[in-house]
Design a protein around this motif. Structure first.
Motif: not given
Length: 348
Positions: A181-205
Motif C-alpha cells: 500500500a502506498n499509504s506507507k510511503r515516505w521521502d528520504y531527504s539529503t542536504a546539498v547546501w544547508g539542511n535536509d527537509m527534516s530540520v524544522v521549527g519547535t512551534s508554528p512560529s
C-alpha cells in the motif's frame, strides 16, 4: 529663390522620413523585446507540456506565455524564464500543491535513462506556513516522476527558506517505490547546501538556526540529474559553494527491510504512520519522465492532520491576486536548461 525653397522642402522631407524610419525601427525593437517568449530563452520548450497555478494546461509551448505564471524577465541583459505559482489554485489530480511546472512529453525507464539540467535562482517562497511542517516555505525546482504504479518520485529537488532567514537550503528527496500500500510511503531527504527537509521549527512560529552554508534568494545554482543504466548521478554547483555529487541506484532498493529505514524517517514520519518498505528492485522497468519549474510545496491544509506535508499556509480563499500581493507564492527563474539522453559520467 524657387530653387532654394524646393531644396529646403526636399531636405525637410528627407529628415522627416529618416526620423520616421528611426521611430519605426525603435518601435519594432521594443515590440520584439516585449514579445520574447520562454521558448526564445530556453529552446527545448517543444519537448514539454505545462500546468500553471491557475489550472491552465498547454501542450504546445513554442511562442507561448501567460503573465503572472510563465513568462520572461530581463535582468541586467540576461533573459530568464519565470515560473510563478500561488499557495492555492488549481492543481493536478495527484497533488494538493499548485505548480507552474513543465512535464516532459518523452518517457523512459531507468535502464535507458535520461538527463535534465537547469541553472536557476529562486526569487520567492511562501512567507506563511507552520514551521513544524517539513514542507513549509519550500518549492520543488526539478524532479523525476513515475507514470505508472504508485506514480511516486525517485527525486525531487527542493529549495526552502524560513521567514527572517537570509539563507535557505537546497536538498533532494528520494521517495520510495512502496511495496504494498502506498499509504506507507515516505521521502528520504539529503542536504546539498544547508539542511535536509527534516530540520524544522519547535512551534508554528519558532524557526531552527539559519544554515551557514545555505543559498540566498536570488543566488544562482545549477543541477544535473543524469540517469544512466539505472544509476542516478546528481551534480549540484554554485559559485562560492562546493560542488556536490551523489549517486543513487534506481534498480535495487536501499530500503527493502524495516531495519533499512533511516532514523530520519522514524523521527519525521512516525506521527503519520508512514513506515513502509520499498520494492526490492526499486523503480526498475517503471516508466519515468522529468519535470521542471516551480512546484509549490505550501498549501492551506491543517498541519494537525499531516505534520510533514500540510503546511497551514495562508491562501486567501484561493484568491491568486491576494496571495501574490501578500507573499503567498513561489517564484523560480531559469536562464539555462537542457533535456535529453542519459550519458556515462566522466567522473563517477
Amino acid at each position: 529663390m524657387k530653387k532654394s525653397l524646393f531644396t529646403l522642402v526636399a531636405l525637410m522631407a528627407i529628415v522627416a522620413c529618416k526620423n520616421k524610419t528611426e521611430n519605426i525601427s525603435e518601435e519594432n525593437i521594443k515590440t520584439e523585446a516585449v514579445a520574447t517568449f520562454p521558448s526564445d530563452v530556453i529552446s527545448f520548450m517543444d519537448e514539454w507540456k505545462i500546468l500553471l497555478g491557475d489550472g491552465t494546461y498547454k501542450d504546445t509551448l513554442t511562442n507561448y506565455e501567460k503573465q503572472n505564471f510563465f513568462y520572461v524577465e530581463n535582468e541586467n541583459g540576461t533573459d530568464w524564464v519565470v515560473y510563478k505559482t500561488p499557495n492555492a489554485g488549481i492543481t493536478s489530480r495527484t497533488s494538493s500543491n499548485t505548480r507552474t511546472e513543465l512535464g516532459q512529453k518523452a518517457h523512459w525507464i531507468p535502464e535507458t535513462g535520461g538527463k535534465l539540467t537547469g541553472t536557476l535562482k529562486v526569487q520567492h517562497v511562501s512567507t506563511s506556513g507552520d514551521a513544524r511542517v517539513a514542507a513549509s516555505y519550500s518549492v520543488v525546482v526539478g524532479q523525476i516522476h513515475s507514470d505508472e504504479g504508485h506514480e511516486n518520485e525517485p527525486i525531487k529537488i527542493f529549495y526552502k527558506k524560513f521567514p527572517g532567514h537570509t539563507k535557505g537550503s537546497v536538498f533532494w528527496n528520494y521517495e520510495i517505490n512502496t511495496k504494498g500500500a502506498n499509504s506507507k510511503r515516505w521521502d528520504y531527504s539529503t542536504a546539498v547546501w544547508g539542511n535536509d527537509m527534516s530540520v524544522v521549527g519547535t512551534s508554528p512560529s519558532e524557526y531552527p538556526q539559519e544554515p551557514k552554508d545555505g543559498i540566498e534568494l536570488g543566488e544562482e545554482f545549477s543541477y544535473e540529474i543524469n540517469v544512466y543504466k539505472g544509476i542516478m548521478y546528481l551534480t549540484f554547483s554554485s559559485e562560492g559553494h562546493d560542488t556536490v555529487k551523489f549517486t543513487k541506484n534506481l534498480l535495487k532498493s536501499d530500503f527493502a527491510q524495516k531495519t533499512d529505514i533511516p532514523q530520519q524517517i522514524w523521527s519525521l514520519y512516525a506521527s503519520i504512520g508512514r513506515d513502509g518498505v520499498e520494492r526490492e528492485n526499486a523503480y526498475a522497468g517503471e516508466i519515468q519522465y522529468f519535470k521542471q519549474g516551480a512546484y509549490n510545496q505550501t498549501n492551506g491544509k491543517n498541519p494537525e492532520d499531516n505534520i510533514v506535508w500540510s503546511t497551514g499556509s495562508e491562501t486567501y480563499g484561493g484568491d491568486i491576486a491576494k496571495q501574490y500581493a501578500n507573499g503567498c507564492y513561489a517564484e523560480v527563474w531559469f536562464k539555462e536548461a537542457t533535456v535529453g539522453a542519459g550519458s556515462e559520467p566522466t567522473n563517477k
